[in-house]
Design an enzyme around this catalytic site. Structure first.
Site, PDB file in Angstrom:
ATOM      1  N   CYS A 281     -22.832  -7.041 -19.038  1.00 49.54           N
ATOM      2  CA  CYS A 281     -21.564  -7.190 -18.335  1.00 49.54           C
ATOM      3  C   CYS A 281     -20.509  -6.241 -18.921  1.00 49.54           C
ATOM      4  O   CYS A 281     -20.381  -6.134 -20.136  1.00 49.54           O
ATOM      5  CB  CYS A 281     -21.022  -8.612 -18.497  1.00 49.54           C
TER       6      CYS A 281
ATOM      7  N   GLY B 151       0.790  -1.229   0.000  1.00 51.18           N
ATOM      8  CA  GLY B 151       0.000   0.000   0.000  1.00 51.18           C
ATOM      9  C   GLY B 151       0.816   1.269   0.000  1.00 51.18           C
ATOM     10  O   GLY B 151       0.264   2.350  -0.181  1.00 51.18           O
TER      11      GLY B 151
ATOM     12  N   CYS C  85     -18.690 -12.297 -20.262  1.00 49.30           N
ATOM     13  CA  CYS C  85     -20.035 -12.309 -20.831  1.00 49.30           C
ATOM     14  C   CYS C  85     -20.082 -13.179 -22.100  1.00 49.30           C
ATOM     15  O   CYS C  85     -20.943 -14.038 -22.241  1.00 49.30           O
ATOM     16  CB  CYS C  85     -20.476 -10.886 -21.146  1.00 49.30           C
TER      17      CYS C  85
ATOM     18  N   CYS D 150     -26.171 -12.295 -21.032  1.00 48.10           N
ATOM     19  CA  CYS D 150     -25.819 -13.632 -20.527  1.00 48.10           C
ATOM     20  C   CYS D 150     -26.593 -13.996 -19.267  1.00 48.10           C
ATOM     21  O   CYS D 150     -26.497 -15.111 -18.785  1.00 48.10           O
ATOM     22  CB  CYS D 150     -24.321 -13.737 -20.268  1.00 48.10           C
TER      23      CYS D 150
ATOM     24  N   CYS E 159     -27.612  -9.301 -16.371  1.00 50.52           N
ATOM     25  CA  CYS E 159     -27.044  -8.944 -17.677  1.00 50.52           C
ATOM     26  C   CYS E 159     -28.037  -9.318 -18.778  1.00 50.52           C
ATOM     27  O   CYS E 159     -28.531 -10.443 -18.828  1.00 50.52           O
ATOM     28  CB  CYS E 159     -25.723  -9.670 -17.894  1.00 50.52           C
TER      29      CYS E 159
HETATM   30 ZN   LIG Z   1     -23.207 -10.754 -19.390  1.00 51.14          ZN
END
Ligand SMILES: [Zn+2]
Ligand SMILES: Nc1ncnc2c1ncn2[C@@H]1O[C@H](COP(=O)(O)OP(=O)(O)OP(=O)(O)O)[C@@H](O)[C@H]1O
Ligand SMILES: [Mg+2]
Lengths: 258, 332
Positions: free
Chosen positions: B308, B74, B314, B286, B283
């Protein structure tokens, strides 16, 4: 005022090269005591205050503080993290110019809340209600909680700075000309407020001012500085009513004449 | 430490003269490329370059910064960012980190906002195809190095992978404290109250934490870190990831890292806990219900749908669904 000493200053000196900022300043401050540092421009008031509050490394001398836990600490030997922690917990600083002590792009609530969040507060509702409470204490209307200080008047900004400084319940507050640069009527109200808060929270305060009336109103004791030296110190009324040092006499008489 | 901090230190290694020749060539090439700004930035004449474009000394310098970054999760490590044949904002920091990580056996995937086929992603992928001749892929699990802008793939990463994030502004405290000297001190002393002031302001203004991108995180209970402009939806994937996560900021000359299996916590309040957010719909292509969706406009009449943002995820889900449908038909 409790008679317990919480700050002990010995022979504190700050030199800027060959120039004297302040020299050989010694005094003690008790719990809930207000000490005014007065003197003409350039006499070393801010230099002394900045050394005491850890913002400026002194050239010599010693400085001890008795913490809330009762232990004495050598302030000048603190590491930077320790010093910064102290200045956002048990200590606080109020600047003459509120812009030096506030975040102008953050809301009033965020400004007051920052010190709480800096020491670990993580409950939004609690932070917000505590901030609102502080605004009430300093007489800022509740509906200004989400406004930025840029939209505030000078007096209101100064009151917000005080709320921000006091939000984590410090014991020792350093103030450098907190009423400087404000209208007389605004000044009077602010002085009243400071006096109330100092009494209510039993704050120890070191207050720099060149206004003897401010010292008279707020301070238990005062120190008169000239050319970096303390020329006289004592109870406020005594110094103002019966000054011993010729410079103090001059200072007092010049005020009385105006 | 001093060698890492000193951006001019290139004394390690023995091939200094070769490297400076390569560097000089590089400058010519940069001039060439910038003169025909706009279209394909990488032309065919790039042969003769060192593997992955950067000379070995530069890569070594960047690797030292990466090692330091990995050692201090970090923490923003300075490095001497080089001119790259593409403008800042096109991921020059990420490209340099990727160049320093690539080996000839690697397989590279490059995504921009989750997609493999945007101009930015395509041009960076082609850059490494030409300068490093490494294999490239769009399949997340086939990649050994993934360079990304603004997303983490939906498919969980593995110990065999490095993900490189492109970072525009590495300093999470800058929003409220523009002074670099002060923010460095705040990191050093772990004074992070200011970060919560930002979240406080969010809630007081919007009623909730309105930060949705570049949502600040605490890495391994020590450094507050900007995760780059990924959506907060991806923040949970940062934590305890088996992959090595590297962040490169070119213009700001900083590299930082989240090593594998590192604890990453999104900052929040007790009464306003971190919420990665979710969509009311699946989505449209999909049917995934757990992926990050982009809204796309489908026609001039204001038609829109949510799909997506991870194009690899996807399209392969759809291919699997098609294949399943076909084999079912075949069985009947
Ligand atoms: Zn998708
Ligand atoms: N940073 C600095 N460098 C050099 N000299 C300084 C510095 N700050 C203050 N001084 C000098 O130290 C002396 C004390 O200054 P200081 O600011 O402490 O006075 P003051 O009593 O606060 O004055 P004022 O009422 O004008 O605020 C002056 O001679 C001043 O010029
Ligand atoms: Mg002063």
């Amino acid at each position: 005022m409790s008679q317990e000493v919480i700050l002990r200053v010995e022979e504190l000196t700050k030199l800027y090269g060959a120039r004297v900022g302040c020299r050989n300043v010694s005094f003690e401050l008790c719990g809930a005591e207000v000490l005014a540092v007065v003197g003409e421009s350039g006499s070393g008031k801010s230099t002394l205050l900045n050394c005491l509050s850890g913002q400026l490394p002194p050239s010599g001398g010693s400085l001890s503080y008795r913490g809330a836990n009762g232990h004495w600490r050598d302030v000048l030997a603190l590491s930077e993290p320790e010093r910064r922690l102290l200045s956002r917990t048990e200590w606080a600083f109020v600047h003459q110019d509120p812009r030096d002590g506030l975040r102008m792009t953050v809301s009033a609530g965020g400004n007051v809340g920052e010190r709480m969040m800096a020491v670990g507060a993580r409950h939004y509702g609690t932070i917000r209600s505590t901030a609102a409470d502080w605004l009430r204490q300093v007489e800022i209307p509740q509906d200004r909680l989400d406004d930025r200080p840029t939209a505030f008047s000078g007096g209101m900004r100064q009151r917000l700075q005080i709320a921000r400084a006091l939000a984590t319940n410090p014991r020792l507050v350093f103030m450098d000309e907190p009423t400087g640069g404000l209208d007389v009527s605004v000044q009077a109200r602010l002085l009243d407020l400071i006096r109330t808060l100092v009494n209510q929270f039993e704050l120890s305060v070191i207050l720099v001012t060149h206004d003897l009336a401010v010292a008279r109103l707020l301070a238990h004791r005062m120190m008169v500085m000239k050319d970096g030296h303390v020329v006289e110190s004592g109870l406020t009324d005594q110094v103002l009513d019966d000054p011993q040092h010729p410079y103090s006499q001059l200072l007092v008489s010049s005020i009385l004449q105006t | 430490m001093s060698a890492v901090d000193d951006p001019t230190d290139l004394t390690l290694g023995s091939e200094g003269s070769d490297a400076s020749v390569a560097e000089a060539k590089g400058d010519e090439q940069i001039a060439d490329l910038s003169s025909d700004a706009g279209d394909d930035r990488i032309d065919e004449t790039i042969d003769g370059y060192n593997f992955a474009y950067l000379d070995e000394n530069t890569k070594r310098m960047i690797r030292r910064a990466i090692l330091k970054a990995v050692a201090i999760p970090g923490y923003q490590t300075p490095f001497a960012s080089r001119e790259m044949p593409m403008p800042y904002g096109w991921g020059t920091g990420g490209v340099q980190v990727t160049a320093a990580c690539l080996t000839p056996g690697d397989t590279l995937k490059v995504i921009d906002q989750g997609a493999d086929d945007t101009t930015n992603a395509v041009s960076i992928r082609q850059f490494f195809e030409k300068t490093a001749r490494v294999d490239t892929t769009t399949r997340t699990e086939d990649a050994t190095v993934i360079q990304t802008r603004h997303r983490i793939p939906e498919k969980a990463l593995t110990e065999d992978q490095i993900i490189v994030y492109q970072v525009p502004i590495p300093e999470p405290l800058r929003y409220l404290e523009p002074r670099e000297t002060e923010t460095r001190k705040m990191h050093a002393l772990e004074e992070y109250g200011l970060m919560h002031v930002k979240l406080y302001e969010d809630i007081s203004r919007h009623g909730h934490i309105a930060t949705t991108y570049a949502y600040p995180v605490m890495v391994e209970d020590r450094y507050v870190t900007d995760p780059s402009p990924i959506p907060k939806f991806d923040n949970p994937k940062l934590s305890n990831s088996p992959a090595l996560q590297l962040f490169g900021a070119g213009r700001e000359q900083r590299i930082y890292a989240i090593p594998p299996y590192t604890k990453v916590k999104s900052l929040d309040f007790e009464d306003y806990p971190f919420d990665p957010g979710q969509w009311p719909q699946a989505c449209a292509l999909c049917g995934a219900e757990d992926s990050y969706l982009d809204e796309i406009i489908t026609d001039d009449a204001g038609g829109r749908m949510f799909v997506c943002s991870d194009t690899d995820f996807c399209s392969r889900r759809r291919a699997e669904q098609d294949a399943a449908a076909t084999s079912e038909e075949g069985e009947q």
